[in-house]
Design a protein around this motif. Structure first.
Motif, short mmCIF file in Angstrom:
data_model
loop_
_atom_site.label_atom_id
_atom_site.label_comp_id
_atom_site.label_asym_id
_atom_site.label_seq_id
_atom_site.Cartn_x
_atom_site.Cartn_y
_atom_site.Cartn_z
N CYS A 174 0.98 -1.17 -0.04
CA CYS A 174 0.14 -0.07 0.16
C CYS A 174 0.86 1.40 -0.05
O CYS A 174 0.51 2.38 0.20
N GLY A 175 2.09 1.14 0.09
CA GLY A 175 3.04 2.62 -0.19
C GLY A 175 3.50 2.67 1.21
O GLY A 175 3.87 3.99 1.30
N GLY A 176 3.51 2.07 2.23
CA GLY A 176 3.71 2.50 3.63
C GLY A 176 5.06 2.28 4.12
O GLY A 176 5.57 2.55 5.09
N GLY A 177 5.98 1.81 3.15
CA GLY A 177 7.61 1.43 3.34
C GLY A 177 8.02 2.93 3.22
O GLY A 177 7.86 3.89 2.69
N PRO A 178 9.36 2.88 3.69
CA PRO A 178 10.29 3.95 3.75
C PRO A 178 10.52 4.64 2.35
O PRO A 178 10.72 5.54 2.27
N ASP A 179 10.26 3.72 1.23
CA ASP A 179 10.29 4.38 -0.34
C ASP A 179 8.92 4.98 -0.62
O ASP A 179 8.94 5.67 -1.54
N HIS A 180 7.79 4.73 0.21
CA HIS A 180 6.57 5.21 -0.17
C HIS A 180 5.87 4.91 -1.61
O HIS A 180 5.59 5.51 -2.20
N ARG A 181 6.42 3.56 -2.13
CA ARG A 181 6.09 3.55 -3.39
C ARG A 181 4.96 2.36 -3.10
O ARG A 181 5.11 1.22 -2.78
N THR A 182 3.82 2.83 -4.14
CA THR A 182 2.75 1.66 -3.98
C THR A 182 2.81 0.55 -5.07
O THR A 182 3.18 1.06 -6.24
N ILE A 183 2.61 -0.45 -4.54
CA ILE A 183 2.76 -1.62 -5.50
C ILE A 183 1.71 -2.16 -5.97
O ILE A 183 1.41 -2.33 -7.35
N GLY A 184 0.62 -2.31 -5.01
CA GLY A 184 -0.67 -3.09 -5.57
C GLY A 184 -0.65 -4.32 -6.27
O GLY A 184 0.16 -5.10 -5.62
N PHE A 185 -1.15 -4.61 -7.57
CA PHE A 185 -1.20 -5.80 -8.10
C PHE A 185 -0.17 -5.42 -9.32
O PHE A 185 -0.29 -5.96 -10.41
N GLN A 186 0.78 -4.55 -9.18
CA GLN A 186 1.67 -4.42 -10.22
C GLN A 186 2.46 -5.63 -10.87
O GLN A 186 2.50 -5.70 -12.24
N TYR A 187 3.14 -6.56 -9.75
CA TYR A 187 3.72 -7.71 -10.25
C TYR A 187 2.88 -8.80 -10.79
O TYR A 187 3.38 -9.73 -11.66
N TRP A 188 1.50 -8.70 -10.88
CA TRP A 188 0.64 -9.54 -11.27
C TRP A 188 0.37 -9.09 -12.77
O TRP A 188 0.06 -10.29 -13.65
N ARG A 189 0.65 -7.76 -13.17
CA ARG A 189 0.55 -7.58 -14.41
C ARG A 189 1.76 -7.59 -15.36
O ARG A 189 1.89 -7.98 -16.33
N ASN A 190 2.90 -7.24 -14.71
CA ASN A 190 4.42 -7.35 -15.12
C ASN A 190 5.22 -7.68 -13.98
O ASN A 190 5.49 -7.17 -13.17
N PRO A 191 5.93 -8.80 -14.17
CA PRO A 191 6.06 -9.97 -15.28
C PRO A 191 4.88 -10.73 -15.62
O PRO A 191 4.82 -11.52 -16.54
N GLY A 192 3.61 -10.54 -14.78
CA GLY A 192 2.48 -11.64 -15.21
C GLY A 192 2.09 -12.46 -14.08
O GLY A 192 2.97 -12.64 -13.27
N PRO A 193 0.84 -13.08 -14.03
CA PRO A 193 0.36 -13.93 -12.86
C PRO A 193 1.14 -15.42 -13.29
O PRO A 193 0.92 -15.98 -12.09
N PHE A 194 1.32 -15.53 -14.22
CA PHE A 194 2.09 -16.81 -14.49
C PHE A 194 3.45 -16.85 -14.93
O PHE A 194 3.81 -15.88 -15.55
#
Length: 555
Positions: free
Chosen positions: A214-234
């Motif tokens: 959710c972006g609460g880390g020190p880098d404040h970067r929100t990830i969400g489902f980004q890695y499910w889209r790239n590189p993908g779910p499989f």
């Protein structure tokens, strides 16, 4: 069928209090319509052992006892091989399957609360030959896995300080044997504490993963489902394109998940040392869905959110917390304190797993000795009610851990580990087979499982049949990657299939030598154990009061 053998003169029955003797003597009267040998042997075993495992111990061991390096360290490899969705599906499918295993073990263990687990159930409800074959399969597995866990603990220490591993192997080995040789209550309290640490770590790392997502880390970067889209779910496993590559990735993750779930059935191996087993064991079995959902499926799901499947660190094996996907995610987000915390708890997990294997292995060997499948010396108990000869054998094999100090010997030790990697699958298949015989035996003898048994597993026999079919297919296809062009591996092929001829040789060799037969359904001694159960009701649980009502971890 062999009945329970009587204990030899080394059993410390003279040390049982007079009140306990009188109670057991009263209970050991002839069981009407049942087998006197089974009844007398049952009471004698319950008398010889001390019931040091309380209900809270069994609940916590079932809830978190087998959570270890498979989940904390190896789960990242599942994401790398199959992608976040593939890993999630793989762990979910195997999780549902082992839930069925847990339920049927709970039903058998509640009715037959004797030490040895599946070794005893096979003897009574299927064929002594399977008790012999699977028993030695499990003994060999524990003989190698115990030093493997100690070696893993020694490697984890290297995360902080570098000292010759032989020193740590010696220290952990002595501690493990000392823990196992004395009161089982000591083991129960240790496992209770270790389980609490693991539960807190799982909850903590999942909360951390949610914060990072959710972006609460020190880098404040929100990830969400980004890695499910790239590189993908499989992931296209082994470079094979299309749906076949994605399916093979999922299939490989299911084999990976088996290792993470291994040992889930241990709650019944020390049933004779469990207080109120007919209440404690079913309670532990009923909570399997909470355990699978919270500690495995949710954790795998969160890993897929915070680490991309193409991260090279996921498949880089170090044996320490640095290979944990949560440490990788924390490092990416700039969180520095997490690695040491995770490494410390994983260290206790390795020790906990070794303790659990020591207890299970020694009790299985004891159960085999009771039925004449192992030397009678392994039936001997010390003054604490512990099968010390069996513990001593497993303690002796801890020395295999020293093989890791030498590079050449380490390769041999790795092969020994690989040879037993499939034993969990064979054991689960044996449990399914024995339970199905038990189930149809109840049908044949007109026994109402829900009315006459202390606990009846739900959705039977359908889930057991489905589980048995799935595990059979997984066993046959375990080394499929070696048959793909350019992927042949001697080690993978041997480790995937060597257990099949070994278990068949042990089973049919025993049948030929001892002329044993599969017990007919109408001769299974189910009613004898039901009569024992009905004659000895357990006390009702005390109602929860005050803050105890908020306790959801143990009864």
């Amino acid at each position: 069928m062999n009945a329970l053998s009587s204990h030899d003169s080394h059993h410390p029955t003279e040390m049982v209090s007079q009140d306990r003797k009188d109670e057991e003597k009263a209970m050991s009267t002839e069981v009407p319509g049942g087998s006197d040998a089974i009844a007398n042997g049952y009471y004698e075993e319950r008398q010889a052992f001390k019931q040091g495992l309380r209900e809270r111990h069994i609940q916590m061991i079932a809830l978190a006892g087998t959570i270890g390096t498979g989940l904390f360290l190896s789960s990242g490899r599942a994401v790398a091989h199959s992608g976040p969705l593939g890993a999630f599906l793989g762990y979910t499918i195997i999780g549902l399957s082992v839930s069925s295993i847990m339920f049927v073990v709970g039903e058998l263990g509640a009715l037959v609360p004797l030490n040895g687990g599946i070794v005893r159930y096979s003897e009574y409800f299927f064929d002594p030959a399977l008790s012999f074959a699977n028993g030695w399969n499990l003994v060999y597995s524990y003989l190698v896995s115990i030093p493997a866990e100690i070696t893993a603990a020694a490697v984890l220490i290297e995360f902080w300080v570098t000292i010759n591993n032989a020193v740590w192997i010696t220290i952990f080995g002595i501690l493990m044997v000392a823990t196992a040789i004395f009161l089982v209550r000591v083991y129960g309290e240790l496992e209770f504490a270790f389980s609490m640490l693991k539960i807190m770590l799982v909850i903590g790392i999942n909360i951390m993963a949610l914060v990072i997502t959710c972006g609460g880390g020190p880098d404040h970067r929100t990830i969400g489902f980004q890695y499910w889209r790239n590189p993908g779910p499989f992931v296209q496993y082994l470079g094979i394109s299309g749906s076949l590559g994605r399916f093979l990735g999922l299939w490989s993750t299911m084999n990976n998940a088996i290792y993470s779930y291994s040992g889930i059935e241990v709650i019944t191996t020390a049933a004779a040392e469990t207080r109120n087993p007919r209440r404690a064991i079913p309670q532990a079995a009923r909570r399997i869905f909470i355990r699978v959902l919270l500690f495995y499926i949710l954790t795998i799901f969160m890993i897929g959110l915070v680490v991309p499947s193409n991260d090279p660190d996921l498949v880089h094996s170090t044996g320490t917390a640095s290979q944990s996907p949560f440490v990788i995610a924390a490092t990416r987000a700039g969180i520095k304190v997490v690695p040491s915390i995770i490494n410390a708890v994983i260290l206790t997990s390795a020790w906990s797993s070794g303790n659990s294997n020591m207890l299970s292995g020694s009790r299985i060997l004891y159960g085999m000795a009771v039925h004449g499948h192992a030397p009678a010396v392994f039936r001997r108990l010390n003054r604490f009610g512990v099968p010390y000869a069996a513990v001593a054998l497993f303690g002796l094999f801890i020395c295999l851990g020293y093989m890791t100090v030498s590079s050449t010997a380490s390769t041999v030790f790795t092969w020994l580990q690989d040879l037993v990697s499939i034993s969990t699958l064979i054991n689960w298949m044996s449990i399914c087979i024995v339970y199905l015989r038990f189930y149809y035996g109840c049908k044949k003898q007109s026994i109402d499982r829900h009315r006459d048994l202390p606990f009846a597993a739900p959705w039977q026999p359908y889930t057991t049949w489905a589980t048995l079919i799935l595990f059979t297919v997984l066993l046959i296809t375990g080394g499929y990657s070696t048959f793909i062009h350019g992927e042949w591996s001697d080690e993978t092929f041997v480790s995937s299939y060597i257990n099949i001829p070994i278990i068949l040789l042990l089973y049919f060799g025993y049948k030929l030598w001892n002329k044993s037969k599969i017990i007919p359904l109408d001769e299974l001694p189910i009613k004898a154990f039901i009569e024992i159960y009905q004659r000895n009701p357990e006390p009702a649980p005390k109602p929860k009061r005050g803050l105890h009502k908020l306790n959801i971890l143990w009864a």
